[in-house]
Motif scaffolding. Structure first.
Motif, PDB file in Angstrom:
ATOM      1  N   GLU A   1       0.841  -1.193   0.000  1.00  0.00           N
ATOM      2  CA  GLU A   1       0.000   0.000   0.000  1.00  0.00           C
ATOM      3  C   GLU A   1       0.877   1.244   0.000  1.00  0.00           C
ATOM      4  OE1 GLU A   1      -3.208   0.371  -0.484  1.00  0.00           O
ATOM      5  OE2 GLU A   1      -3.479  -1.789  -0.689  1.00  0.00           O
ATOM      6  N   ARG A   2       0.269   2.414  -0.296  1.00  0.00           N
ATOM      7  CA  ARG A   2       1.069   3.595  -0.607  1.00  0.00           C
ATOM      8  C   ARG A   2       0.697   4.815   0.222  1.00  0.00           C
ATOM      9  NH1 ARG A   2      -2.008   3.799  -5.772  1.00  0.00           N
ATOM     10  NH2 ARG A   2      -3.425   2.842  -4.309  1.00  0.00           N
ATOM     11  N   ASP A   3       1.673   5.700   0.376  1.00  0.00           N
ATOM     12  CA  ASP A   3       1.460   7.070   0.819  1.00  0.00           C
ATOM     13  C   ASP A   3       1.999   7.980  -0.280  1.00  0.00           C
ATOM     14  OD1 ASP A   3       0.370   6.505   3.376  1.00  0.00           O
ATOM     15  OD2 ASP A   3       2.382   6.089   4.130  1.00  0.00           O
ATOM     16  N   PHE A   4       1.339   9.130  -0.475  1.00  0.00           N
ATOM     17  CA  PHE A   4       1.719  10.016  -1.575  1.00  0.00           C
ATOM     18  C   PHE A   4       2.158  11.387  -1.074  1.00  0.00           C
ATOM     19  CE2 PHE A   4      -1.265   7.089  -3.592  1.00  0.00           C
ATOM     20  CZ  PHE A   4      -0.663   6.826  -4.805  1.00  0.00           C
ATOM     21  N   SER A   5       3.076  12.002  -1.805  1.00  0.00           N
ATOM     22  CA  SER A   5       3.391  13.417  -1.644  1.00  0.00           C
ATOM     23  C   SER A   5       3.409  14.020  -3.048  1.00  0.00           C
ATOM     24  CB  SER A   5       4.744  13.609  -0.956  1.00  0.00           C
ATOM     25  OG  SER A   5       5.011  14.982  -0.775  1.00  0.00           O
ATOM     26  N   PHE A   6       2.487  14.951  -3.297  1.00  0.00           N
ATOM     27  CA  PHE A   6       2.293  15.482  -4.649  1.00  0.00           C
ATOM     28  C   PHE A   6       2.954  16.854  -4.819  1.00  0.00           C
ATOM     29  CE2 PHE A   6      -1.302  12.600  -4.034  1.00  0.00           C
ATOM     30  CZ  PHE A   6      -1.319  11.897  -5.223  1.00  0.00           C
ATOM     31  N   TYR A   7       3.508  17.067  -6.024  1.00  0.00           N
ATOM     32  CA  TYR A   7       4.066  18.367  -6.384  1.00  0.00           C
ATOM     33  C   TYR A   7       3.274  18.869  -7.589  1.00  0.00           C
ATOM     34  CZ  TYR A   7       7.762  17.536  -3.052  1.00  0.00           C
ATOM     35  OH  TYR A   7       8.446  17.318  -1.886  1.00  0.00           O
ATOM     36  N   ARG A   8       2.213  19.644  -7.295  1.00  0.00           N
ATOM     37  CA  ARG A   8       1.243  20.018  -8.325  1.00  0.00           C
ATOM     38  C   ARG A   8       0.763  21.463  -8.197  1.00  0.00           C
ATOM     39  NH1 ARG A   8      -1.645  16.579 -11.217  1.00  0.00           N
ATOM     40  NH2 ARG A   8      -3.582  17.722 -10.883  1.00  0.00           N
ATOM     41  N   LYS A   9       1.467  22.323  -7.507  1.00  0.00           N
ATOM     42  CA  LYS A   9       0.971  23.686  -7.295  1.00  0.00           C
ATOM     43  C   LYS A   9       1.971  24.710  -7.821  1.00  0.00           C
ATOM     44  CE  LYS A   9      -1.768  22.557  -3.190  1.00  0.00           C
ATOM     45  NZ  LYS A   9      -2.000  22.841  -1.770  1.00  0.00           N
ATOM     46  N   PRO A  10       1.777  25.186  -9.072  1.00  0.00           N
ATOM     47  CA  PRO A  10       0.798  24.697 -10.037  1.00  0.00           C
ATOM     48  C   PRO A  10       1.413  23.574 -10.864  1.00  0.00           C
ATOM     49  CG  PRO A  10       1.907  26.597 -10.940  1.00  0.00           C
ATOM     50  CD  PRO A  10       2.523  26.335  -9.573  1.00  0.00           C
ATOM     51  N   CYS A  11       0.635  22.997 -11.758  1.00  0.00           N
ATOM     52  CA  CYS A  11       1.178  22.012 -12.703  1.00  0.00           C
ATOM     53  C   CYS A  11       0.475  22.166 -14.039  1.00  0.00           C
ATOM     54  CB  CYS A  11       1.043  20.598 -12.170  1.00  0.00           C
ATOM     55  SG  CYS A  11      -0.647  20.060 -11.903  1.00  0.00           S
ATOM     56  N   ALA A  12       1.102  21.631 -15.072  1.00  0.00           N
ATOM     57  CA  ALA A  12       0.658  21.885 -16.441  1.00  0.00           C
ATOM     58  C   ALA A  12      -0.746  21.351 -16.721  1.00  0.00           C
ATOM     59  CB  ALA A  12       1.659  21.283 -17.427  1.00  0.00           C
ATOM     60  N   ASP A  13      -1.060  20.149 -16.222  1.00  0.00           N
ATOM     61  CA  ASP A  13      -2.349  19.551 -16.606  1.00  0.00           C
ATOM     62  C   ASP A  13      -3.532  20.391 -16.152  1.00  0.00           C
ATOM     63  OD1 ASP A  13      -3.135  17.889 -13.834  1.00  0.00           O
ATOM     64  OD2 ASP A  13      -1.000  17.894 -14.255  1.00  0.00           O
ATOM     65  N   LEU A  14      -3.397  21.096 -15.012  1.00  0.00           N
ATOM     66  CA  LEU A  14      -4.502  21.906 -14.504  1.00  0.00           C
ATOM     67  C   LEU A  14      -4.763  23.147 -15.352  1.00  0.00           C
ATOM     68  CD1 LEU A  14      -3.943  21.716 -10.648  1.00  0.00           C
ATOM     69  CD2 LEU A  14      -5.614  20.472 -12.029  1.00  0.00           C
ATOM     70  N   LEU A  15      -3.866  23.437 -16.297  1.00  0.00           N
ATOM     71  CA  LEU A  15      -3.999  24.627 -17.132  1.00  0.00           C
ATOM     72  C   LEU A  15      -4.708  24.360 -18.464  1.00  0.00           C
ATOM     73  CD1 LEU A  15      -0.510  26.308 -16.573  1.00  0.00           C
ATOM     74  CD2 LEU A  15      -2.637  26.605 -15.279  1.00  0.00           C
ATOM     75  N   MET A  16      -5.056  23.122 -18.730  1.00  0.00           N
ATOM     76  CA  MET A  16      -5.821  22.834 -19.954  1.00  0.00           C
ATOM     77  C   MET A  16      -7.181  23.522 -19.872  1.00  0.00           C
ATOM     78  SD  MET A  16      -6.725  19.144 -21.668  1.00  0.00           S
ATOM     79  CE  MET A  16      -7.608  19.052 -23.226  1.00  0.00           C
ATOM     80  N   THR A  17      -7.599  24.178 -20.947  1.00  0.00           N
ATOM     81  CA  THR A  17      -8.842  24.951 -20.933  1.00  0.00           C
ATOM     82  C   THR A  17      -9.935  24.274 -21.757  1.00  0.00           C
ATOM     83  OG1 THR A  17      -8.314  26.238 -22.917  1.00  0.00           O
ATOM     84  CG2 THR A  17      -7.453  27.063 -20.811  1.00  0.00           C
ATOM     85  N   ALA A  18     -11.159  24.714 -21.530  1.00  0.00           N
ATOM     86  CA  ALA A  18     -12.302  24.182 -22.294  1.00  0.00           C
ATOM     87  C   ALA A  18     -12.127  24.427 -23.790  1.00  0.00           C
ATOM     88  CB  ALA A  18     -13.601  24.811 -21.790  1.00  0.00           C
ATOM     89  N   ASP A  19     -11.551  25.575 -24.151  1.00  0.00           N
ATOM     90  CA  ASP A  19     -11.347  25.899 -25.570  1.00  0.00           C
ATOM     91  C   ASP A  19     -10.385  24.931 -26.245  1.00  0.00           C
ATOM     92  OD1 ASP A  19     -13.045  28.037 -25.372  1.00  0.00           O
ATOM     93  OD2 ASP A  19     -11.461  29.537 -25.132  1.00  0.00           O
ATOM     94  N   GLU A  20      -9.576  24.232 -25.450  1.00  0.00           N
ATOM     95  CA  GLU A  20      -8.597  23.299 -26.012  1.00  0.00           C
ATOM     96  C   GLU A  20      -9.155  21.883 -26.169  1.00  0.00           C
ATOM     97  OE1 GLU A  20      -4.437  25.368 -24.554  1.00  0.00           O
ATOM     98  OE2 GLU A  20      -5.631  24.284 -23.062  1.00  0.00           O
ATOM     99  N   VAL A  21     -10.437  21.699 -25.866  1.00  0.00           N
ATOM    100  CA  VAL A  21     -11.109  20.409 -26.068  1.00  0.00           C
ATOM    101  C   VAL A  21     -11.818  20.440 -27.418  1.00  0.00           C
ATOM    102  CG1 VAL A  21     -12.917  18.847 -25.248  1.00  0.00           C
ATOM    103  CG2 VAL A  21     -11.438  20.028 -23.599  1.00  0.00           C
ATOM    104  N   ASP A  22     -11.478  19.505 -28.282  1.00  0.00           N
ATOM    105  CA  ASP A  22     -12.108  19.395 -29.604  1.00  0.00           C
ATOM    106  C   ASP A  22     -13.365  18.549 -29.474  1.00  0.00           C
ATOM    107  OD1 ASP A  22     -12.862  18.971 -32.209  1.00  0.00           O
ATOM    108  OD2 ASP A  22     -10.937  18.147 -32.881  1.00  0.00           O
TER     109      ASP A  22
END
Length: 322
Positions: free
Chosen positions: A100-121
């Motif tokens: 089993e796992r424990d996590f430490s995330f480095y995501r503030k900010p990160c690229a995936d959260l910057l994808m916008t609605a306009d970039e969805v085809d």
């Protein structure tokens, strides 16, 4: 056979070389491609299906590495957007002796959260396709709105929509924010996959059957309830279809749930699932689909990392045959 579209995070999992140590005590790590939506896309591709990843990555070495690994797994990466505005996300994982796992995330900010609605085809999706998403990238961000656009476009075009909440509380401002967001997205899906560890937290209901029943809201036509090594149950058309798990020597549980739902969705694509026929498809094929999915998850736990441990068709069939 339709296409699986998976939207959300792709990141680097740094996995410890030693088990049974707290994250602060780990001396060395090895990197592995990860992120639940990416793992699901890779699972389908490695089984011979067509899968497409929808996300944004940093214009950095880790982004290059992830695209390379997704390409190797057979995932179509042409729709992955690159940016200089933020880096690719990282996650450091500590493995206990039981895998089993424990996590430490480095995501503030990160690229995936910057994808916008306009970039969805919105023209990408068609009947016979599946759109799969999770909850990590549903935090308040442009990516949340990209999910909304993708989900509504897929629904409008007749695609089947799958949601695995895959709760990761450290990434949320509060447990309640996580819970409320998941509850707001459940009605947008045709299929909800939920684990025994998540059910009461998400629904707020302690009675197992009542909690599962509460998930049938909005577009939801089926619920898959997973219990790790104890197997899984599919609820559809008012009936419960159950399949036992497989006994294996666990090395790492990272990606096991993603391998499970990846196997499930591969078989659903193979059966030609759509929102219009899903209840009949899942009732008719549910037991076989669950056994296939259970085997896919079990094989994954025998290796390290997620994408690198995903099984082939042959490995799944060998597991089922015993």
């Amino acid at each position: 056979m339709g296409t699986l579209f998976s939207i959300g995070e792709v990141l680097i999992d740094f996995i410890p070389m030693q088990k049974g140590q707290a994250l602060k005590d780990v001396v060395s790590f090895e990197r592995a491609p990860g992120g639940a939506p990416a793992n699901v896309a890779a699972a389908v591709a490695k089984l011979g299906g067509t899968s497409v990843m929808l996300t944004k990555l940093g214009a950095d070495a880790f982004g290059d590495f992830l695209i390379e690994k997704l390409d190797e797994a057979g995932v179509e990466t042409a729709h992955i957007i690159r940016t200089n505005e933020a880096n690719t996300a990282l996650a450091f994982v500590s493995l206990r002796e039981d895998g089993e796992r424990d996590f430490s995330f480095y995501r503030k900010p990160c690229a995936d959260l910057l994808m916008t609605a306009d970039e969805v085809d919105e023209s990408l999706f068609a009947s016979g396709d599946i759109l799969h998403f999770c909850s990590v990238d549903l935090v308040e961000s442009p990516m949340k709105q990209a999910h909304v656009k993708a989900i509504e476009s897929a629904a409008k075009n007749g695609s089947f929509i799958s949601f695995d909440p895959n709760v990761r509380l450290p990434l949320w401002e509060s447990p309640e924010a996580c819970r409320e967001t998941i509850l707001s997205f459940i009605p947008t899906a045709n299929l909800v996959k939920i684990s025994d560890e998540e059910l009461e937290f998400i629904t707020g209901i302690s009675d197992e059957q009542a909690a599962i029943d509460s998930l049938f809201t909005g577009r939801v036509q089926a619920v898959v309830y997973t219990r790790g090594a104890d197997g899984a149950t599919l609820f559809v058309n008012g009936i419960a279809i159950q399949a036992d798990g497989f006994s294996v020597e666990v090395q790492d549980t990272t990606g096991a749930g993603d391998a499970f739902i990846g196997g499930f969705l591969f078989k659903a694509l193979e059966a030609g699932i759509t929102p219009a026929n899903s209840r009949n498809v899942l009732e008719k094929n549910g037991e076989d689909i669950l056994r296939f999915a259970n085997a896919s998850g079990a094989v994954t736990t025998t290796g390290k990392g997620a994408i690198s441990s995903l099984p082939s068709l042959e490995q799944i069939h060998q597991m089922i045959k015993g």
